[in-house]
Design a protein around this motif. Structure first.
Motif, short mmCIF file in Angstrom:
data_model
loop_
_atom_site.label_atom_id
_atom_site.label_comp_id
_atom_site.label_asym_id
_atom_site.label_seq_id
_atom_site.Cartn_x
_atom_site.Cartn_y
_atom_site.Cartn_z
N LYS A 28 1.02 -1.23 0.03
CA LYS A 28 -0.19 -0.22 -0.25
C LYS A 28 1.08 1.22 -0.02
N LEU A 29 0.66 2.00 -0.16
CA LEU A 29 1.04 3.78 -0.70
C LEU A 29 0.52 4.00 0.69
N SER A 30 2.57 4.97 1.29
CA SER A 30 2.85 5.38 2.60
C SER A 30 3.10 5.84 2.46
N HIS A 31 3.69 6.92 1.69
CA HIS A 31 4.71 8.47 0.86
C HIS A 31 5.08 8.58 -0.03
N PHE A 32 5.14 9.92 -0.08
CA PHE A 32 6.67 10.02 -1.48
C PHE A 32 7.71 10.53 -0.73
N ILE A 33 8.61 10.33 -1.96
CA ILE A 33 9.94 10.54 -1.61
C ILE A 33 10.01 11.51 -2.96
N SER A 34 10.20 13.20 -2.75
CA SER A 34 10.63 14.35 -3.48
C SER A 34 12.04 14.62 -3.12
N GLN A 35 12.55 14.67 -4.91
CA GLN A 35 13.85 15.45 -4.67
C GLN A 35 13.81 16.98 -5.57
N ILE A 36 13.89 18.08 -5.10
CA ILE A 36 13.81 19.46 -5.33
C ILE A 36 14.82 19.98 -5.82
N LEU A 37 15.33 19.77 -7.70
CA LEU A 37 16.75 20.97 -7.32
C LEU A 37 16.01 21.78 -8.27
N ASP A 38 17.36 22.92 -7.15
CA ASP A 38 16.96 24.07 -7.42
C ASP A 38 18.08 25.47 -8.93
N ILE A 39 16.73 25.37 -10.53
CA ILE A 39 17.89 25.14 -11.22
C ILE A 39 17.40 27.32 -11.56
N SER A 40 17.54 27.97 -9.94
CA SER A 40 17.19 28.84 -10.34
C SER A 40 17.60 29.78 -10.88
N SER A 41 18.95 29.20 -10.86
CA SER A 41 20.61 30.29 -11.53
C SER A 41 20.80 29.83 -12.55
N ARG A 42 20.44 29.29 -13.18
CA ARG A 42 20.26 28.39 -15.08
C ARG A 42 19.27 28.94 -15.82
N ILE A 43 17.61 29.12 -14.74
CA ILE A 43 16.48 29.66 -15.49
C ILE A 43 16.86 31.44 -15.55
N HIS A 44 17.68 32.15 -14.70
CA HIS A 44 17.57 33.31 -14.71
C HIS A 44 19.51 33.67 -16.25
N ALA A 45 19.92 32.38 -15.96
CA ALA A 45 20.91 33.14 -17.70
C ALA A 45 20.37 32.66 -18.56
N GLU A 46 19.71 31.26 -18.69
CA GLU A 46 18.93 31.48 -19.99
C GLU A 46 17.79 32.19 -19.71
N ASN A 47 17.56 33.58 -18.93
CA ASN A 47 16.49 34.72 -19.34
C ASN A 47 17.09 35.74 -19.73
N ARG A 48 18.97 35.96 -18.97
CA ARG A 48 19.18 37.30 -19.48
C ARG A 48 19.71 36.31 -20.70
N THR A 49 19.83 35.71 -21.73
CA THR A 49 20.29 35.37 -22.93
C THR A 49 19.51 35.53 -23.93
N LYS A 50 18.50 34.85 -23.11
CA LYS A 50 16.84 35.36 -23.97
C LYS A 50 16.55 36.89 -24.27
N LYS A 51 17.04 37.92 -23.18
CA LYS A 51 16.88 38.58 -22.84
C LYS A 51 17.86 39.66 -24.33
N LEU A 52 19.17 39.49 -24.21
CA LEU A 52 20.22 39.48 -25.24
C LEU A 52 19.86 39.04 -26.81
N LEU A 53 19.50 38.02 -26.71
CA LEU A 53 19.40 37.71 -28.25
C LEU A 53 18.09 38.50 -28.45
N ASP A 54 17.26 39.11 -28.19
CA ASP A 54 15.51 39.89 -28.00
C ASP A 54 16.27 41.70 -28.60
#
Length: 858
Positions: free
Chosen positions: A605-631
């Motif tokens: 029977k299902l008892s609980h969950f294991i969650s892994q949460i990898l913080d990728i905020s810095s990568r997203i911010h870098a992608e956003n900065r790159t996108k802005k430069l491309l724009d």
């Protein structure tokens, strides 16, 4: 003498009376007056009434003043509440007495404190209400029936209801009860016979209730003149009584069918009362039982009498309740087994005064238990140890008997002559002494054998064993053998050790991982969180454990997460991974890759969950900065392209205009016209200079956003374009109107607006219908913060079904006009959209075209 006589009569008056003068001073009073008002001062003649009787209510004072004017006042009872909360009831009669000349000389006051009487009346009313007891009366001379308030409440009739004798009788339930009350009333009237009975009435609201009706007769000269009595609601008590009676009858039937006897023993009087079932249980006749304790004791089996007396004594002393089993011997010698229970009643001082109990025959069950005891005991152990080793250690014989699995478990040869020695030899040396001592404790003290130990097989393998056993006694009360079972838990032990290692490994990974990890319950609460997750979200461990993941999830991502989680709960998938956003404690968004894995218990029977949460905020911010430069790069390229188009397209218009003016000037001889042409040439030069200035702004557009956007006055821009094209418009005989507010401003690039309107004007002239005069109309509509500019002409129009999709394409032409380059609308659309605007077209062939430009207002 007359005055003395009056005073004497007043003194001895049986009522509280006082005579006062006009100033309310006492002239005379009765002795009762002093007692009635508890006046300590025995001499009050000449004193003021209000000094003697303090706290006289103002209402009575006002009555005194009215009576001093010659009137009288009588009250049979009035309630007064004093400032301290005291309640008093008074009744009075006040008259003015007069002098010989008929003038008022003072007051005669008869005053009585009726507080006690009124309180008794109030208590009586309360008692009537609480006890639901009402009264009634029938005057036989007038046939008038009177019911009190409670009587009317019981009958559920209004307070103003006035019953007749016939109506009163008709309230009784039709049939038995109505006939009975009619008979009782008739006998009372005819023979003066009172009654007291219980009947059922049907109320005015149709409810059936039990009542107790009492009636008495009042006669004059032997003739009944009045009936009166009480009427009480006994419905709740009566129904409980009837229910108890029915339950008692059912109990009697049940106890008889179940062969259960009930008895009542009066300890003080030594009186023992049995029901009929008790005599059957003891096999005696009712007349042979004399109803005392010794009569019960005489029926017990000789071996059980001492224990029976002890059990009774313990119940009477209060040490334990009477709950025992014993044997009785019937007169014919038959032995029966009896189960007995009882409760003990005590007086206020705790002394036992009565025992009430039950007996029932358990002979058949006891005999079956004795017959199958040994089989049941063996079966009980065997069922607890299915597929495991079962053994029987016979102590006196020093012999062990076991099933085949015991041999296999210890790898003992089945032809072994001494299984006990072989078994003890297989026990691990470090556990052997302990096991021996535990077996001895079981033999000596009947202590359950329940232990764990290690065994060693001949090949050196160590096995882990759980052993349990129960001692069996002989008739002498001594343990004669131990029946037990062994369970090989080696595999379970190994698995447990492996699991512990895995758990320890997971614990280390969980606690030390830089990646956020959590154990999550089925309702979304954090069960456990690691430091990595706390660092990523900015919360302490304590704070997170008081929250759910739903609270921290960005709303737009929650639905996707919950849908996938539900698939895990439903068993469709066991894990999933998504990119989602969480709220950081500071309020910022934390971007993460979430991996969720289901964890099941041993039953699947299902008892609980294991969650892994990898913080990728810095990568997203870098992608956003790159996108802005491309724009920015893309926007710069588009601007450069627009700049090239403007240079090649717009300057050509200026060049054509200047060339045309120069030609006119060269061929014109009229001085005035030459002067006019010179003015127009100057104007065209100014427009060219302004266009060059705007083009310079386009060149600088990427220097900074604040420098490229300006507040553009649309009316002024249109007028400048009109001036720039004045010669062309005049030459083509164009009629136009500009209906744009003079103060309308839009944020944008001035050069773009010049180019847009210049292009639209030029297109209208270029594609004018040859058979009619060209008309151009420019309107602006402002709604909320949106501005719509309509540029309308009556030219040859565009076939939108054929060319609509490619209308704003580069180098696309839709007419055979030799001047068409297919670049003007392409430039216009790009310029409009560069200023966050939009452009659309409405057109019909040979009727005209309307361009709709939409921008945000300042």
């Amino acid at each position: 003498m007359e005055t003395l006589s009056i005073n004497f009569l007043i003194k001895d008056s049986p009522t509280a009376v006082a005579i006062l003068d006009n100033d309310m001073r006492f002239i005379s009073h009765s002795n009762i007056w002093l007692q009635e008002f508890n006046i300590k001062d025995k001499v009050i003649i000449g004193k003021s009434y209000y000094d003697v009787i303090q706290n006289t209510p103002q209402e009575i004072k006002d009555i005194h003043q009215e009576c001093l004017k010659g009137t009288s006042n009588t009250n049979k009872g009035k309630k007064f509440i004093y400032p301290d909360g005291t309640i008093r009831w008074f009744k009075w009669k006040i008259n003015a007495w007069k002098n010989e000349d008929e003038s008022v000389g003072g007051l005669i006051v008869i005053h009585e404190d009726i507080t006690k009487h009124k309180k008794r009346e109030e208590l009586l009313k309360i008692a009537e209400s609480v006890g639901r007891i009402g009264g009634w009366e029938l005057d036989l001379k007038t046939n008038v029936v009177y019911w009190t308030k409670v009587t009317k409440e019981i009958h559920e009739v209004p307070e103003d209801y006035m019953p007749s004798l016939e109506e009163g009788i008709n309230f009784y339930k039709e049939g038995e009860y109505r006939q009975l009350i009619g008979k009782l009333v008739g006998e009372a009237i005819s023979y003066g016979k009172p009654w007291d009975t219980e009947l059922i009435i049907v109320t005015a609201k149709g409810n059936e209730i039990w009542v107790r009706a009492k009636g008495e007769v009042e006669t004059i000269d032997g003739k009944c003149v009045r009936l009166l009595g009480t009427f009480q609601d006994i419905d709740e008590r009566k129904r409980a009584e009837l229910e108890f009676k029915a339950a008692t009858e059912r109990l009697a039937i049940a106890t008889k069918g179940a062969n259960v006897g009930i008895w009542d023993y009066d300890i003080v009087k030594n009186e023992l009362v049995w029901d009929d079932n008790m005599y059957r249980l003891y096999g005696i006749k009712k007349e042979d039982f004399n109803g005392v304790y010794e009569a019960w004791q005489a029926g017990l089996h000789p071996d059980d009498k001492e224990q029976g007396d002890k059990e009774i004594a313990l119940a009477i002393s209060g040490e334990k309740e009477f709950d025992t089993e014993f044997r009785v011997v019937w007169p014919n010698g038959e032995i029966r087994y009896i189960k007995a229970n009882a409760v003990t009643q005590r007086d206020n001082e705790g002394r036992a005064i009565k025992m009430i109990g039950t007996n029932w025959d358990i002979t058949e069950s006891v005999r079956a238990e004795l017959k199958n005891k040994e089989i049941s005991e063996r079966l009980h152990v065997a069922t607890r140890a299915a597929n495991i080793g079962i053994w029987d250690y016979k102590i006196n014989e020093k012999l062990v008997v076991c099933n085949d699995y015991m041999y296999d478990m210890y790898d003992i040869p089945k032809n072994s002559s001494n299984l006990l020695n072989e078994w003890m030899h297989r026990i691990h040396p470090e556990d052997k002494e302990r096991i021996h001592d535990e077996l001895e404790m079981t033999i000596a003290y009947d202590k359950p054998f329940n232990t764990q130990f290690r065994g060693i097989r001949p090949n050196g393998d160590i096995i882990h064993i759980i052993a349990f056993g129960e001692a069996q006694k002989g008739k002498d009360g001594k343990v004669r053998n131990i029946i037990g079972a062994n369970w090989d838990i080696t595999e379970l032990k190994t698995t447990k050790l492996q699991l512990e290692r895995v758990q320890e490994s997971f614990k280390g990974t969980f606690e030390n991982s830089a990646v956020g990890m959590a154990l999550v319950s089925l309702d979304g609460k954090w069960i456990s969180v690691n430091k990595g997750l706390c660092d990523s979200l900015g919360y302490t461990e304590k704070e997170l454990l008081q929250m759910t993941f739903q609270e921290l999830t960005f709303p737009e991502d929650l639905n996707t997460d919950l849908k996938l989680l539900q698939q895990v709960v439903d068993g469709k998938i066991s894990t999933y991974q998504i990119e989602k956003r969480y709220y950081h404690k500071k309020g910022d968004l934390m971007h993460a890759i979430l991996t969720v894995t289901a964890v099941k218990d041993i039953e699947g029977k299902l008892s609980h969950f294991i969650s892994q949460i990898l913080d990728i905020s810095s990568r997203i911010h870098a992608e956003n900065r790159t996108k802005k430069l491309l724009d920015v790069t893309k926007e710069q390229n588009e601007s450069l392209l627009n700049f090239a188009h403007i240079v090649s397209h717009n300057l050509r218009s200026h060049s054509s205009n200047l060339s045309m003016l120069s030609g006119f000037l060269a061929s014109e001889n009229d001085a005035d016209e030459r002067k006019n042409l010179m003015n127009m040439l100057n104007n065209a030069s100014e427009s060219l200079a302004e266009t060059v200035m705007h083009l310079n702004e386009v060149v600088q557009v990427k220097v900074g956003a604040s420098e490229k956007i300006k507040n553009v006055n649309i009316h002024r821009t249109l007028k400048n374009v009109e001036k720039n094209l004045s010669v062309l418009l005049k030459e083509k005989d164009v009629v136009y109107s500009i209906n744009v507010p003079h103060d309308l401003k839009i944020k944008g690039i001035p050069a773009y607006f010049d180019s847009i309107f210049l292009n639209l004007f030029s297109n209208s002239v270029k594609y004018a219908a040859p058979e009619r005069q060209l008309f151009i109309k420019i309107d602006a509509v402002v709604k909320d913060d949106v501005v719509t500019i309509a540029f309308e002409d009556n030219g040859i129009g565009i076939d939108l079904e054929r060319h609509g999709k490619k209308l704003f394409g580069m180098y696309k032409t839709f007419h055979r006009n030799k001047d068409a380059k297919g670049i003007g609308l392409f430039i216009t659309k790009n310029q409009v959209e560069a200023m966050n605007g939009s452009i659309e077209v409405k057109s019909r062939v040979d009727q005209g075209t309307t361009f709709l430009l939409t921008f945000s207002k300042i």
